[in-house]
Design a protein around this motif. Structure first.
Motif, PDB file in Angstrom:
ATOM      1  N   GLU A  87       0.827  -1.208   0.000  1.00 41.96           N
ATOM      2  CA  GLU A  87       0.000   0.000   0.000  1.00 41.96           C
ATOM      3  C   GLU A  87       0.863   1.260   0.000  1.00 41.96           C
ATOM      4  O   GLU A  87       0.564   2.236  -0.686  1.00 41.96           O
ATOM      5  N   ILE A  88       1.958   1.230   0.756  1.00 44.11           N
ATOM      6  CA  ILE A  88       2.834   2.414   0.782  1.00 44.11           C
ATOM      7  C   ILE A  88       3.529   2.595  -0.563  1.00 44.11           C
ATOM      8  O   ILE A  88       3.810   3.712  -0.997  1.00 44.11           O
ATOM      9  N   ARG A  89       3.776   1.469  -1.249  1.00 39.39           N
ATOM     10  CA  ARG A  89       4.370   1.565  -2.603  1.00 39.39           C
ATOM     11  C   ARG A  89       3.390   2.239  -3.565  1.00 39.39           C
ATOM     12  O   ARG A  89       3.794   3.051  -4.409  1.00 39.39           O
ATOM     13  N   ARG A  90       2.096   1.900  -3.427  1.00 39.90           N
ATOM     14  CA  ARG A  90       1.105   2.549  -4.290  1.00 39.90           C
ATOM     15  C   ARG A  90       0.980   4.039  -3.953  1.00 39.90           C
ATOM     16  O   ARG A  90       0.847   4.882  -4.845  1.00 39.90           O
ATOM     17  N   LEU A  91       1.039   4.348  -2.676  1.00 40.06           N
ATOM     18  CA  LEU A  91       0.970   5.750  -2.273  1.00 40.06           C
ATOM     19  C   LEU A  91       2.196   6.524  -2.752  1.00 40.06           C
ATOM     20  O   LEU A  91       2.104   7.706  -3.109  1.00 40.06           O
ATOM     21  N   LYS A  92       3.334   5.855  -2.757  1.00 38.93           N
ATOM     22  CA  LYS A  92       4.583   6.509  -3.170  1.00 38.93           C
ATOM     23  C   LYS A  92       4.488   7.023  -4.601  1.00 38.93           C
ATOM     24  O   LYS A  92       5.077   8.063  -4.944  1.00 38.93           O
ATOM     25  N   ARG A  93       3.747   6.321  -5.439  1.00 38.72           N
ATOM     26  CA  ARG A  93       3.585   6.761  -6.839  1.00 38.72           C
ATOM     27  C   ARG A  93       2.718   8.015  -6.933  1.00 38.72           C
ATOM     28  O   ARG A  93       2.737   8.710  -7.955  1.00 38.72           O
ATOM     29  N   LYS A  94       1.945   8.286  -5.871  1.00 44.05           N
ATOM     30  CA  LYS A  94       1.059   9.452  -5.869  1.00 44.05           C
ATOM     31  C   LYS A  94       1.613  10.603  -5.024  1.00 44.05           C
ATOM     32  O   LYS A  94       1.546  11.769  -5.419  1.00 44.05           O
ATOM     33  N   LEU A  95       2.149  10.275  -3.865  1.00 44.66           N
ATOM     34  CA  LEU A  95       2.637  11.312  -2.949  1.00 44.66           C
ATOM     35  C   LEU A  95       4.088  11.655  -3.268  1.00 44.66           C
ATOM     36  O   LEU A  95       5.012  11.388  -2.502  1.00 44.66           O
ATOM     37  N   THR A  96       4.268  12.251  -4.398  1.00 43.82           N
ATOM     38  CA  THR A  96       5.617  12.585  -4.894  1.00 43.82           C
ATOM     39  C   THR A  96       5.995  14.028  -4.555  1.00 43.82           C
ATOM     40  O   THR A  96       6.884  14.600  -5.181  1.00 43.82           O
ATOM     41  N   PHE A  97       5.335  14.613  -3.550  1.00 44.23           N
ATOM     42  CA  PHE A  97       5.478  16.033  -3.261  1.00 44.23           C
ATOM     43  C   PHE A  97       6.699  16.308  -2.374  1.00 44.23           C
ATOM     44  O   PHE A  97       7.170  15.439  -1.639  1.00 44.23           O
ATOM     45  N   TYR A  98       7.101  17.550  -2.425  1.00 49.88           N
ATOM     46  CA  TYR A  98       8.190  18.049  -1.587  1.00 49.88           C
ATOM     47  C   TYR A  98       7.829  17.856  -0.108  1.00 49.88           C
ATOM     48  O   TYR A  98       6.692  18.092   0.298  1.00 49.88           O
ATOM     49  N   ASP A  99       8.772  17.425   0.707  1.00 51.20           N
ATOM     50  CA  ASP A  99       8.621  17.178   2.146  1.00 51.20           C
ATOM     51  C   ASP A  99       7.842  15.897   2.470  1.00 51.20           C
ATOM     52  O   ASP A  99       7.828  15.457   3.618  1.00 51.20           O
ATOM     53  N   VAL A 100       7.162  15.326   1.478  1.00 48.53           N
ATOM     54  CA  VAL A 100       6.361  14.125   1.718  1.00 48.53           C
ATOM     55  C   VAL A 100       7.074  12.876   1.220  1.00 48.53           C
ATOM     56  O   VAL A 100       7.096  11.840   1.896  1.00 48.53           O
ATOM     57  N   ASP A 101       7.686  12.981   0.043  1.00 50.63           N
ATOM     58  CA  ASP A 101       8.278  11.800  -0.596  1.00 50.63           C
ATOM     59  C   ASP A 101       9.332  11.123   0.272  1.00 50.63           C
ATOM     60  O   ASP A 101       9.419   9.897   0.339  1.00 50.63           O
ATOM     61  N   ILE A 102      10.131  11.939   0.993  1.00 50.68           N
ATOM     62  CA  ILE A 102      11.187  11.364   1.832  1.00 50.68           C
ATOM     63  C   ILE A 102      10.572  10.556   2.983  1.00 50.68           C
ATOM     64  O   ILE A 102      11.028   9.453   3.311  1.00 50.68           O
ATOM     65  N   LEU A 103       9.510  11.089   3.576  1.00 52.99           N
ATOM     66  CA  LEU A 103       8.851  10.404   4.698  1.00 52.99           C
ATOM     67  C   LEU A 103       8.201   9.099   4.249  1.00 52.99           C
ATOM     68  O   LEU A 103       8.247   8.094   4.968  1.00 52.99           O
ATOM     69  N   VAL A 104       7.586   9.108   3.079  1.00 54.66           N
ATOM     70  CA  VAL A 104       6.966   7.890   2.541  1.00 54.66           C
ATOM     71  C   VAL A 104       8.030   6.825   2.278  1.00 54.66           C
ATOM     72  O   VAL A 104       7.849   5.645   2.615  1.00 54.66           O
ATOM     73  N   THR A 105       9.143   7.236   1.693  1.00 55.36           N
ATOM     74  CA  THR A 105      10.236   6.299   1.401  1.00 55.36           C
ATOM     75  C   THR A 105      10.808   5.702   2.680  1.00 55.36           C
ATOM     76  O   THR A 105      11.153   4.515   2.740  1.00 55.36           O
ATOM     77  N   GLU A 106      10.881   6.504   3.711  1.00 59.26           N
ATOM     78  CA  GLU A 106      11.405   6.028   4.995  1.00 59.26           C
ATOM     79  C   GLU A 106      10.522   4.905   5.547  1.00 59.26           C
ATOM     80  O   GLU A 106      11.019   3.874   6.019  1.00 59.26           O
TER      81      GLU A 106
END
Length: 855
Positions: free
Chosen positions: A275-294
């Protein structure tokens, strides 16, 4: 837009498609099949016409052989029977897949009982606030158990899933490929599964069905019913028994318990990771992408850790997701916020546990454990062994901690180890990972106090665990109120309940209750026990929660489950609906996203109806209860006489397929609790007991005694009393309609030859006469001319399944007759007997799998 009636939708989307795809299937060119596909329809027709002519299974098969086989040897006939079995098994799978594919068409997914219906009804009746308040505390818990009531191996389940998709898409080429694959895929497990194997097969449903369904449902409720308000209540949660259910299963070890808990957590992490992988394709925004990847990387490392290491805590995951949510709201115009909210909702729902692993043990084992520990006089005060129940309760309340499991025999060691395992699981999966200890065969308050004392002995002074007594047989159900009052007035147990928020879960089981007291007495005794336990719990300020061991056919508490819960009335606590689901109940009622959502929503709707919409409509009066007492007592008398008949146990042993359940590699549990060769009724497990009657098509546990009980009111001029009760009580109506399902799945012409048997003929006649009486009076009270006529689609499904398995049942009976004949020979042919016994066992699989709509 015109919507055809349910039966028309069923006929068009299930029956018609089955006939089309079955005609494709029987013409596929399999190796070594010869002309089986041509012969099977002929044999099926001969079975139907033969039973109408009152022929027995042996006569039917021999007539078929004479007519269609040229000078065939016995071995040729045996080979053909095995090929017929293989074909029929696969026809059942095909029918399953077609029914699954048509589920959302046949059933109105947005109709009565759906979340949408609940929401709209609450709005229309100005009860939205009441609905929100109810949903802030109410829960539904479905508990997956590994009881062997369906026998498909993993690869076959995979084919059913793929076939369902292909049927839904009308992809004929793919359907032909999958049918061909089905024809070449083994249906039989060569070895018995371990409890861990059973757990893995059920985790598949959690990963692929429940995770998505429950998440979507809770997200819908939060969005459409609570809107902007916060609801922290986990409306839906799930339980799990494989690997934790030690009652009578000698193969459940501490190692397996820990492995299953680990598997549950890792399976959940896989869902989160995807699910986080699917979100990662959408939440590509500044300040967000790093947190999702973590989060993604920490989940990946936790999945692949070799030593159960977890690289983030649940609190850290929740905090990080909430930080991401705030940034998306404040800086990125709430883009994809709905997707993120769904993930946050899932994390709140499943935590790190996915499903709570219940530990279950028999009270008799606890008594053995305490006797073993008491011999030392170290951890329990001297005099325990000779003390009475009150004195023992006092002694164990002062038990000393520090027992070492390795100092004792196997039973004591494994029982103590299960406590240590629960603590370990909680440290990894959270408290919800394993926080219930269920006591089977619970007879007294001491049984519960012993379970609590186990934790004290192991050094867990204030255990974050609920102790759950299971009342099942009739006497235990009658005594349940006094047992609970004894617990509520026990100082040590009062303190434990206070630490647990003054909540007490009580489990009530149907299977052994029906086996012990018959259909009517079991159901009515459970109803009364619930009322009495509710009353005493309210008196002592305890919030009682009922956990029902229901599932499978009506004889095991199945049937129209949501109607049962909607019928209970205000005198039975309605804080949660907790229910076991198992075997074919899992695959048929919860096996696809559509069926799972439909049935979970119906359970939620039942709770809402009982509390919000119809709160006082299902209240039984004192006069109603008096009639039900009489009805249950008359049924109990008839069933007890039947159970005590000298031919009861011999009939099950010599005529039914009971012993073949133990031979089949269908589950990790033994067919009975004891290891003795002699069959003791009390030691017989409910599943082979109910299953054996089902294989005979004499569904005794679901109807026996009902006809005699109703007849008492008819012959004494009091029919109007029972008729009024049926017409005005949803509980009684549901109870008797479920019994009708048992009748609809009975077929006495299959075994009519037994009435001439010198030993068992009179006994068979007793069963048949009760069947006829029950059928006549159930049709009379319902005002019907045919069984289940008010559920035409369910009736049509049962009839089609019965039609498919008719040749299989005939073959099974033929093989049983040959086994009996061969054993009676002066010199029994052991090899030939073994072959026919294998035919019986193989046909047992298909007959049971075909009964998936029994729940």
């Amino acid at each position: 837009m015109y919507t055809p009636p349910k039966i028309e939708r069923f006929n068009e989307n299930v029956l018609s498609k089955y006939h089309i795809y079955n005609s494709v299937f029987i013409t596929l060119p399999f190796d070594s099949i010869d002309n089986t596909g041509v012969l099977l329809p002929l044999f099926s027709e001969m079975c139907e016409s033969g039973f109408k002519q009152q022929l027995n299974p042996r006569q039917i098969f021999e007539q078929f052989s004479d007519k269609f086989l040229d000078n065939k040897t016995e071995q040729d006939k045996i080979n053909l029977m095995f090929r017929f079995i293989q074909y029929i098994e696969r026809q059942i799978v095909l029918f399953d897949a077609i029914e699954d594919a048509a589920f959302p068409i046949v059933n109105n997914m947005e109709g009565r009982g759906s979340l949408r219906d609940i929401n709209e009804k609450a709005e229309a009746k100005n009860k939205l606030d009441a609905l929100r308040d109810f949903f802030r505390t109410f829960k539904v818990r479905t508990v997956l158990t590994a009881h062997p009531t369906q026998f498909y191996p993993g690869p076959v389940l995979g084919i059913i899933t793929d076939l369902t998709i292909a049927v839904r898409e009308n992809d004929l080429q793919r359907i032909k490929e999958l049918l061909a694959q089905l024809g070449k895929t083994p249906f039989i497990k060569k070895e018995k599964p371990t409890p861990f194997d059973e757990a893995v097969s059920l985790v598949w449903y959690l990963e692929n069905v429940f995770y998505y369904t429950a998440g979507d449902m809770v997200h819908y409720i939060n969005k459409n019913i609570f809107k902007e308000e916060i609801n922290d209540n986990s409306l839906l949660n799930f339980g799990f028994w494989p690997g934790g259910d030690r009652d009578g299963n000698p193969f459940v070890t501490t190692e397996i318990t820990l492995r299953v808990a680990s598997r549950l957590r890792i399976a959940l992490f896989r869902c989160y990771y995807n699910e986080i992988r699917r979100l990662k394709r959408k939440l590509t925004f500044y300040d967000v992408d790093i947190l999702v990847t973590e989060i993604e990387l920490k989940l990946y490392d936790s999945i692949h850790s070799a030593d159960d290491q977890i690289f983030l805590t649940l609190d850290e995951l929740k905090q990080q997701l909430n930080v991401i949510k705030r940034i998306v709201e404040q800086k990125h115009q709430s883009l994809y916020l709905d997707d993120l909210d769904l993930f946050i909702s899932n994390v709140g729902l499943f935590g790190f546990h996915f499903a709570s692993l219940d530990v279950r043990q028999n009270s008799r084992i606890h008594h053995q454990v305490f006797e073993e520990i008491a011999k030392e006089g170290v951890y329990l005060a001297n005099g325990y062994l000779s003390a009475d129940a009150i004195q023992k309760a006092e002694i164990i309340s002062n038990a000393k901690p520090g027992v070492n499991p390795n100092d004792y025999n196997e039973i004591t060691r494994s029982t103590l180890e299960s406590v240590y395992a629960m603590r370990t699981i909680q440290s990894l999966n959270g408290e919800m990972g394993c926080n219930r200890y269920i006591i089977s065969n619970n007879e007294t308050a001491l049984d519960v106090l012993q379970a609590l004392a186990l934790f004290r002995l192991c050094g867990w002074d204030n255990p974050t665990v609920d102790i759950v007594p299971l009342f099942e047989v009739i006497d235990d159900l009658r005594n349940a109120k006094s047992v609970m009052e004894s617990l509520y007035t026990d100082e040590a147990y009062q303190q434990h309940l206070a630490r647990r928020g003054n909540k007490q879960t009580v489990m009530l089981g149907f299977s052994d209750g029906t086996k012990d007291g018959g259909y009517l007495m079991a159901n009515w005794s459970i109803y009364k026990a619930k009322e009495e336990i509710t009353e005493i719990s309210r008196e002592y300020g305890i919030k009682v929660i009922f956990f029902d061991g229901r599932g499978g056919p009506p004889a095991r508490g199945g049937g129209k489950t949501h109607k049962f819960y909607a019928s209970l009335g205000p005198n039975i606590e309605n804080r949660e609906i907790q229910i076991t689901i198992q075997g074919q109940t899992i695959s048929s009622n919860f096996g696809t996203l559509d069926s799972c959502r439909y049935n979970l929503e119906n359970l939620l709707s039942a709770g809402v109806a009982n509390q919000i919409f119809d709160k006082d409509e299902n209240l039984l009066s004192g006069a109603d209860k008096k009639i039900l007492d009489e009805l249950a007592e008359k049924g109990f008398e008839k069933y007890t006489d039947f159970k005590n008949h000298p031919k009861f146990i011999p009939y099950l042993e010599q005529v039914s397929t009971l012993k073949y359940f133990a031979k089949a590699n269908i589950g990790s549990r033994p067919a009975k609790r004891s290891k003795s060769d002699r069959l003791e009724f009390s030691e017989l497990r409910a599943i082979p007991f109910v299953g054996s009657w089902s294989q005979l098509k004499q569904n005794v546990p679901g109807f026996f005694g009902v006809g005699s009980a109703l007849s008492y009111f008819e012959t004494s001029g009091r029919w109007h009393e029972i008729q009024h009760l049926f017409d005005h009580s949803l509980f009684v109506k549901t109870l008797l309609e479920n019994s009708m399902m048992s009748l609809a799945k009975s077929f006495f012409p299959l075994t009519a030859y037994m009435k001439e048997d010198p030993e068992f003929g009179p006994f068979w006649t007793i069963i048949y006469e009760e069947f006829l009486l029950t059928k006549r009076l159930l049709l009379k009270i319902a005002g019907h001319t045919a069984l289940m006529e008010n559920y035409p689609d369910g009736k049509a499904s049962i009839e089609m399944r019965e039609h498919i398995v008719m040749p299989l049942l005939t073959i099974q009976q033929y093989a049983l007759l040959r086994v009996k004949e061969l054993n009676a020979a002066a010199v029994p042919d052991e090899n030939l007997i073994a072959v026919y016994e294998k035919i019986v066992t193989r046909s047992l699989f298909g007959n049971t799998n075909a009964s998936r709509n029994s729940a």
